[in-house]
Design a protein around this motif. Sequence first.
Motif, short mmCIF file in Angstrom:
data_model
loop_
_atom_site.label_atom_id
_atom_site.label_comp_id
_atom_site.label_asym_id
_atom_site.label_seq_id
_atom_site.Cartn_x
_atom_site.Cartn_y
_atom_site.Cartn_z
N TRP A 358 0.87 -1.17 0.00
CA TRP A 358 0.00 0.00 0.00
C TRP A 358 0.91 1.23 0.00
O TRP A 358 1.65 1.46 0.96
N LEU A 359 0.89 1.99 -1.07
CA LEU A 359 1.82 3.09 -1.24
C LEU A 359 1.30 4.34 -0.53
O LEU A 359 0.52 5.11 -1.09
N ARG A 360 1.75 4.51 0.72
CA ARG A 360 1.46 5.72 1.48
C ARG A 360 2.79 6.38 1.87
O ARG A 360 3.85 5.87 1.54
N VAL A 361 2.73 7.48 2.59
CA VAL A 361 3.96 8.21 2.91
C VAL A 361 4.97 7.34 3.68
O VAL A 361 6.17 7.36 3.35
N PRO A 362 4.56 6.56 4.69
CA PRO A 362 5.56 5.69 5.34
C PRO A 362 6.23 4.74 4.36
O PRO A 362 7.43 4.44 4.49
N THR A 363 5.49 4.26 3.35
CA THR A 363 6.07 3.35 2.36
C THR A 363 7.11 4.06 1.51
O THR A 363 8.14 3.47 1.14
N GLY A 433 -0.17 16.01 0.74
CA GLY A 433 0.61 16.75 -0.25
C GLY A 433 1.93 17.24 0.32
O GLY A 433 2.99 17.06 -0.29
N LEU A 434 1.89 17.85 1.49
CA LEU A 434 3.12 18.34 2.11
C LEU A 434 4.04 17.19 2.48
O LEU A 434 5.26 17.29 2.35
N SER A 435 3.47 16.07 2.91
CA SER A 435 4.28 14.91 3.30
C SER A 435 5.06 14.38 2.11
O SER A 435 6.26 14.08 2.22
N ARG A 436 4.39 14.24 0.96
CA ARG A 436 5.08 13.70 -0.21
C ARG A 436 6.11 14.69 -0.75
O ARG A 436 7.20 14.31 -1.18
N THR A 437 5.78 15.97 -0.72
CA THR A 437 6.76 16.98 -1.17
C THR A 437 8.00 16.95 -0.28
O THR A 437 9.14 17.01 -0.77
N ALA A 438 7.78 16.85 1.03
CA ALA A 438 8.91 16.81 1.96
C ALA A 438 9.77 15.57 1.70
O ALA A 438 11.00 15.64 1.77
N PHE A 439 9.11 14.43 1.39
CA PHE A 439 9.89 13.23 1.12
C PHE A 439 10.82 13.43 -0.05
O PHE A 439 12.01 13.09 0.01
N TRP A 440 10.33 13.98 -1.15
CA TRP A 440 11.17 14.12 -2.34
C TRP A 440 12.29 15.14 -2.10
O TRP A 440 13.40 14.97 -2.59
N ALA A 494 10.52 20.71 6.59
CA ALA A 494 9.15 20.49 6.12
C ALA A 494 8.52 19.28 6.80
O ALA A 494 7.34 19.29 7.17
N VAL A 495 9.30 18.21 6.97
CA VAL A 495 8.79 17.02 7.65
C VAL A 495 8.38 17.37 9.08
O VAL A 495 7.26 17.02 9.53
N LEU A 496 9.25 18.05 9.80
CA LEU A 496 8.96 18.34 11.20
C LEU A 496 7.80 19.32 11.34
O LEU A 496 6.98 19.19 12.25
N VAL A 497 7.71 20.30 10.42
CA VAL A 497 6.58 21.22 10.45
C VAL A 497 5.29 20.47 10.15
O VAL A 497 4.26 20.70 10.80
N ASP A 498 5.33 19.57 9.18
CA ASP A 498 4.15 18.79 8.83
C ASP A 498 3.67 17.96 10.02
O ASP A 498 2.47 17.92 10.35
#
Length: 839
Positions: A358-363, A433-440, A494-498
Amino acid sequence: MSGTANGTTDKAAEERLRVLHAVWSTPPGWRGRLTAVNHSTIGLRFIVTGLAFFLIGGLLSMFMRLQLAWFGNEVLDPQRYAEFVTMHGTTMMFLFAVPVMEGFALYLVPKMIGARDLPFPRLSAFGYWCYLFGGLFLYSSFLFDAVPDSGWFMYVPLTDSTWSPGLNADFWLIGVTFSEIAAVAAAVETIVAILISRAPGMDLRRIPLFAWAMLVTAFMIVFGFPPLILASILLEMQRAFGFVFFDVARGGDPLLWQHLFWLFGHPEVYIIFLPAAGVVSMVVSTFARRPMVGYTWIVLALVATGFLSFGLWVHHMFAVGIPLLALAFFSAASMAVAIPMGIQVFAWIATLWAGRPWLRVPTLYLFGFFFVFVPGGLTGVMVAMVPFDWQAHDSHFIVAHLHHVLIGGLMFPLFAGLYYWLPLASGREPSEGLSRTAFWLVFIGFNLTFLPMYLTGLLGMPRRAYTYLPELGFHWLNLVSTAAGFVLAIGMVAVLVDVALSFRHGPRCRRNPWRAGTLEWALESPVPDFNFASVPRVQGRDPLWADPLLAEASARPDGLLGDARHGRRELLGTSLLDATPEQVIRISGSTWLPLLAALALAALLACFIAKAYWAALVMLVPLLALLWRWAWTTGHPGAPAMLETAPGTTLPSQYAARNAPGWWALVMSLLVDGSLFASLVFSYFYLWLGSETWPPAGMDVAGWPIALAALALLPACAAAAQFATRALREDARGQAAAGWIATAVLGAAFIALHGWAMLPAGAPTEHAYSAVAWTLAGFHAVHVVIAILFALFVAARLRRSLVTAATPLEARVTAGLWRYTVAQGLLAWAVLHLFPRLA
């Protein structure tokens, strides 16, 4: 009639829940914040404080990257650059990586194993305050213009008083050692909790993999941290009092510091990684929608990694001139550790392959971890080969490898865990949206920051150099690393703010939004202070998948320990192997003692670094008084021998149980102390082997009569302690108290006589032999003093009838401490008095 009965039952359940909340709640306001001991509160504090230090350490690295962005830059002068390098490495290794994962453990492990709290909640709180004060103590060096500047490894002789005459090194040695108390305290908590407070039915084959990873990590801390603690103490003794341990001119050896440091330093790599691997295992299983492939193999791999990591310390010392045969052994061990690491990687891949991911942010962070950690591990195999290590040693290749393994191997699982358990802690979900942006941003920034460093290292750029010449030709690579470093920094912020914003503004989510199978997801959010209204019974490795009704059952106060009308916080103690209920553990509530004890210790260390040594000795009085009060009020003094766990069912209290948490705390503490003692004995023999004459002429210890007289007192102490134990077993409390007082008197006599026997050894400022001999004798003398205090404590408890034949826990713990102290004394006596005569 049925309706009336149901209404009565509901009211009874509501009343029990109300009582549970009242017993387990933390007082409101600032008083509650300062006195809280609940594991959820302390765990979150560790995590938040660790992330704050992470931001500070990252800020220091940004200044370093600006300095290296182009040749000839003057962002930092050489002195400030050395300070920033030292504080960045120290912060990331000691104030972020280990504490933040221990915070995860303190918060999650009791929930995962079906416990209400940790067995020693005040110890967790004390550990947190020590961690916070240690970090603040270290950073207060900026206020005194005495910032540590010798690298996070603090190699001697650069850090002795000759080359570092100020307080720079003292701030590091005392601040880091202070904060390490937290790591050791959390390790003892974690081990005891996992061993004896698991939910019924959670045998060793059903423990969640994160708990297994933390159990192995905690044992590694128990054995791995003491060598560095000892090294720090020895160096501070040399700096403060002139003791000789590392001075070549007087029989010392600076390489002793490296051996002691890396006996900690290389296990530290896996102390950081194994908890991250546990997070990966939990997230992989949940998002693959199936149980973990190769559970047993992963557990064996975790244990094997823990064992092998202690055989790798010379991996960092290939360039110091060690014999080639020893280099071959440590090189092979360094490559062998890749095998259990690879087992885990293949198990994770197999689980994802066999499941329905299941492709979510933790994945996303999982895949980022795979991409980063595998190349980092392969470069570890490269530097395990001695000829290559000689070429790459102390270059930016090592900097890149270190960050790939430590930061890449920790940061991506850490962020995966943050997003995975965020709904449990907050009851809300982050912004997708913010989570995925922060990941990249994090993923691209990380790789573009550190991959060019491999090239700059191979091109010859040394680490810890504040500038370089343009002729070397790697300024463009450094510029890329610097620019990418800022992208990485933006992504991390961004991760920590999110995560922070989601606690207040994120959309609310239902219980267990990931449909996970482990026990922590049986809890509603916000999580009650007592976790489970009734202690659950476990039927499989993934209890919620095995029994979908388990969450509802554990939320009703009609099962194990559901009735708290007696007003005491209680845990269920279970057996080591199969988690069968066998005791009720009563623990302490909110209290000022942890904070006050940490403040007293901080004041003592502040007096020491200010060289007010008499004031430091005076501060021992309030510290010992607070610890005495702590011991006197632990748990529930005077608790009955048997306690009710459910209607018609009783179990022994911890004071009457053989498997008591206090007993296990003693065992774990003695393992820590045994590692410290073994490191000191190692130092003695290491210095001996490097010396032409040992002991030097005129510095031998006293002759046999005095030494043998002192030796005879040790078995006398053991005999007196045995007499006291036997008298208590026969319920002769007066004789038992007299036996403990006699033990204390004999212990004091041993200290006096053995001190007399040590007088001819010479002043510890004259030669390394004198220094290490007096330190070894003093080390054991401190243990005798502590054992004397324990004996007097038990004698006082016996006179108050708080220790009886039915509730002998404190006496058992004291007897165990005396047996260990006598055994340690016999070994120390043999090292000091026997071995030099046999050589």
